[in-house]
Motif scaffolding. Sequence first.
Motif, PDB file in Angstrom:
ATOM      1  N   GLU A   7       0.818  -1.212   0.000  1.00  0.00           N
ATOM      2  CA  GLU A   7       0.000   0.000   0.000  1.00  0.00           C
ATOM      3  C   GLU A   7       0.853   1.265   0.000  1.00  0.00           C
ATOM      4  N   ALA A   8       2.014   1.228   0.638  1.00  0.00           N
ATOM      5  CA  ALA A   8       2.912   2.389   0.618  1.00  0.00           C
ATOM      6  C   ALA A   8       3.470   2.623  -0.781  1.00  0.00           C
ATOM      7  N   VAL A   9       3.775   1.547  -1.493  1.00  0.00           N
ATOM      8  CA  VAL A   9       4.243   1.676  -2.877  1.00  0.00           C
ATOM      9  C   VAL A   9       3.151   2.306  -3.734  1.00  0.00           C
ATOM     10  N   ALA A  10       1.931   1.819  -3.610  1.00  0.00           N
ATOM     11  CA  ALA A  10       0.825   2.385  -4.387  1.00  0.00           C
ATOM     12  C   ALA A  10       0.592   3.852  -4.019  1.00  0.00           C
ATOM     13  N   HIS A  11       0.643   4.166  -2.742  1.00  0.00           N
ATOM     14  CA  HIS A  11       0.453   5.537  -2.267  1.00  0.00           C
ATOM     15  C   HIS A  11       1.537   6.465  -2.838  1.00  0.00           C
ATOM     16  N   SER A  12       2.778   6.037  -2.731  1.00  0.00           N
ATOM     17  CA  SER A  12       3.890   6.832  -3.264  1.00  0.00           C
ATOM     18  C   SER A  12       3.788   6.984  -4.763  1.00  0.00           C
ATOM     19  N   GLY A  13       3.452   5.898  -5.434  1.00  0.00           N
ATOM     20  CA  GLY A  13       3.339   5.939  -6.888  1.00  0.00           C
ATOM     21  C   GLY A  13       2.309   6.944  -7.352  1.00  0.00           C
ATOM     22  N   SER A  14       1.171   6.995  -6.676  1.00  0.00           N
ATOM     23  CA  SER A  14       0.137   7.945  -7.088  1.00  0.00           C
ATOM     24  C   SER A  14       0.545   9.381  -6.752  1.00  0.00           C
ATOM     25  N   ARG A  15       1.271   9.577  -5.670  1.00  0.00           N
ATOM     26  CA  ARG A  15       1.754  10.928  -5.336  1.00  0.00           C
ATOM     27  C   ARG A  15       2.749  11.420  -6.385  1.00  0.00           C
ATOM     28  N   TYR A  16       3.658  10.566  -6.801  1.00  0.00           N
ATOM     29  CA  TYR A  16       4.628  10.960  -7.816  1.00  0.00           C
ATOM     30  C   TYR A  16       3.954  11.187  -9.160  1.00  0.00           C
ATOM     31  N   LEU A  17       2.936  10.409  -9.462  1.00  0.00           N
ATOM     32  CA  LEU A  17       2.197  10.604 -10.711  1.00  0.00           C
ATOM     33  C   LEU A  17       1.505  11.965 -10.702  1.00  0.00           C
ATOM     34  N   ARG A  18       0.914  12.340  -9.574  1.00  0.00           N
ATOM     35  CA  ARG A  18       0.276  13.662  -9.470  1.00  0.00           C
ATOM     36  C   ARG A  18       1.321  14.768  -9.621  1.00  0.00           C
ATOM     37  N   LEU A  19       2.509  14.552  -9.060  1.00  0.00           N
ATOM     38  CA  LEU A  19       3.576  15.547  -9.205  1.00  0.00           C
ATOM     39  C   LEU A  19       3.976  15.680 -10.667  1.00  0.00           C
ATOM     40  N   ASP A  42      20.323  15.347   1.113  1.00  0.00           N
ATOM     41  CA  ASP A  42      21.655  14.765   1.333  1.00  0.00           C
ATOM     42  C   ASP A  42      21.740  13.361   0.735  1.00  0.00           C
ATOM     43  N   TRP A  43      21.151  13.223  -0.461  1.00  0.00           N
ATOM     44  CA  TRP A  43      21.226  12.032  -1.302  1.00  0.00           C
ATOM     45  C   TRP A  43      20.415  10.857  -0.764  1.00  0.00           C
ATOM     46  N   ALA A  44      19.523  11.098   0.189  1.00  0.00           N
ATOM     47  CA  ALA A  44      18.730  10.017   0.775  1.00  0.00           C
ATOM     48  C   ALA A  44      17.379   9.839   0.095  1.00  0.00           C
ATOM     49  N   ASP A  45      16.885  10.861  -0.572  1.00  0.00           N
ATOM     50  CA  ASP A  45      15.518  10.869  -1.077  1.00  0.00           C
ATOM     51  C   ASP A  45      15.451  10.398  -2.527  1.00  0.00           C
ATOM     52  N   GLY A  46      15.716   9.117  -2.736  1.00  0.00           N
ATOM     53  CA  GLY A  46      15.645   8.560  -4.076  1.00  0.00           C
ATOM     54  C   GLY A  46      14.221   8.191  -4.438  1.00  0.00           C
ATOM     55  N   CYS A  47      14.061   7.433  -5.473  1.00  0.00           N
ATOM     56  CA  CYS A  47      12.730   7.003  -5.900  1.00  0.00           C
ATOM     57  C   CYS A  47      12.236   5.903  -4.958  1.00  0.00           C
ATOM     58  N   PRO A  48      11.075   6.104  -4.326  1.00  0.00           N
ATOM     59  CA  PRO A  48      10.594   5.098  -3.380  1.00  0.00           C
ATOM     60  C   PRO A  48      10.217   3.775  -4.051  1.00  0.00           C
ATOM     61  N   ILE A  49       9.847   3.836  -5.300  1.00  0.00           N
ATOM     62  CA  ILE A  49       9.431   2.611  -5.990  1.00  0.00           C
ATOM     63  C   ILE A  49      10.662   1.812  -6.409  1.00  0.00           C
ATOM     64  N   ALA A  50      11.628   2.469  -7.015  1.00  0.00           N
ATOM     65  CA  ALA A  50      12.830   1.765  -7.466  1.00  0.00           C
ATOM     66  C   ALA A  50      13.593   1.167  -6.289  1.00  0.00           C
ATOM     67  N   THR A  51      13.663   1.898  -5.193  1.00  0.00           N
ATOM     68  CA  THR A  51      14.379   1.400  -4.023  1.00  0.00           C
ATOM     69  C   THR A  51      13.771   0.084  -3.557  1.00  0.00           C
ATOM     70  N   VAL A  52      12.449   0.034  -3.470  1.00  0.00           N
ATOM     71  CA  VAL A  52      11.765  -1.185  -3.048  1.00  0.00           C
ATOM     72  C   VAL A  52      11.863  -2.256  -4.137  1.00  0.00           C
ATOM     73  N   ALA A  53      11.647  -1.875  -5.393  1.00  0.00           N
ATOM     74  CA  ALA A  53      11.652  -2.845  -6.494  1.00  0.00           C
ATOM     75  C   ALA A  53      12.978  -3.597  -6.588  1.00  0.00           C
TER      76      ALA A  53
END
Length: 192
Positions: free
Chosen positions: A55-67, A98-109
């Motif tokens: 559900e976090a992946v889906a939530h993040s994915g939709s937020r990035y899509l809106r962005l 500080d280089w920590a905020d990468g793509c939440p989907i790719a990191t998990v994938a």
Amino acid sequence: MTRDTRTRLLEASAQLFREQGYAGTGLKQITAAGGAPWGSLYHFFPGGKEQLGVEAVAHSGSRYLRLFDLVFDRAEDDVVRSVRDFFQLSAEALHKSDWADGCPIATVALEVASTSEPLRHACVEVFASWRESIARRLAGAGIPEARAADLATYVLCAFEGAIVLSRTDRDTRPLRVTADIVAGTLGAELPG
């Protein structure tokens, strides 16, 4: 326990997964970051960490899509400028974090593609929605649909790869260089 608690848990999960990966994130850490009582986690996510992850992946994915849609709309349907702007925003966010905020989907994938079919499938769905959105925008700019679909895959692959290199190098140059090449490629594909 309110809907806001559930949302806070999803957003805390997404942030922590983006920064330290799925396996490196504990449930107690998620509840603490989400400002939620321990019991609320299993109330909202009875399937535990894997359900929360899906559900976090889906939530993040939709937020990035809106962005992405917001960036595209601001560029007044100029696909080249939109892509360039999105890469730039990502470079700024990555540097600022500080280089920590990468793509939440790719990191998990990358972490779970071989170990969790539900999480892998959630990532597939998000990436597919992103590709479809990009392809739709490219087709709207006059690129034939089949070619737009291929180019959307190229844009997403280039973006995700540039995020990985920028995060690893701790330098926005891979994102900036890739943005220029992708923008040039898309510009050459546009009619007229």
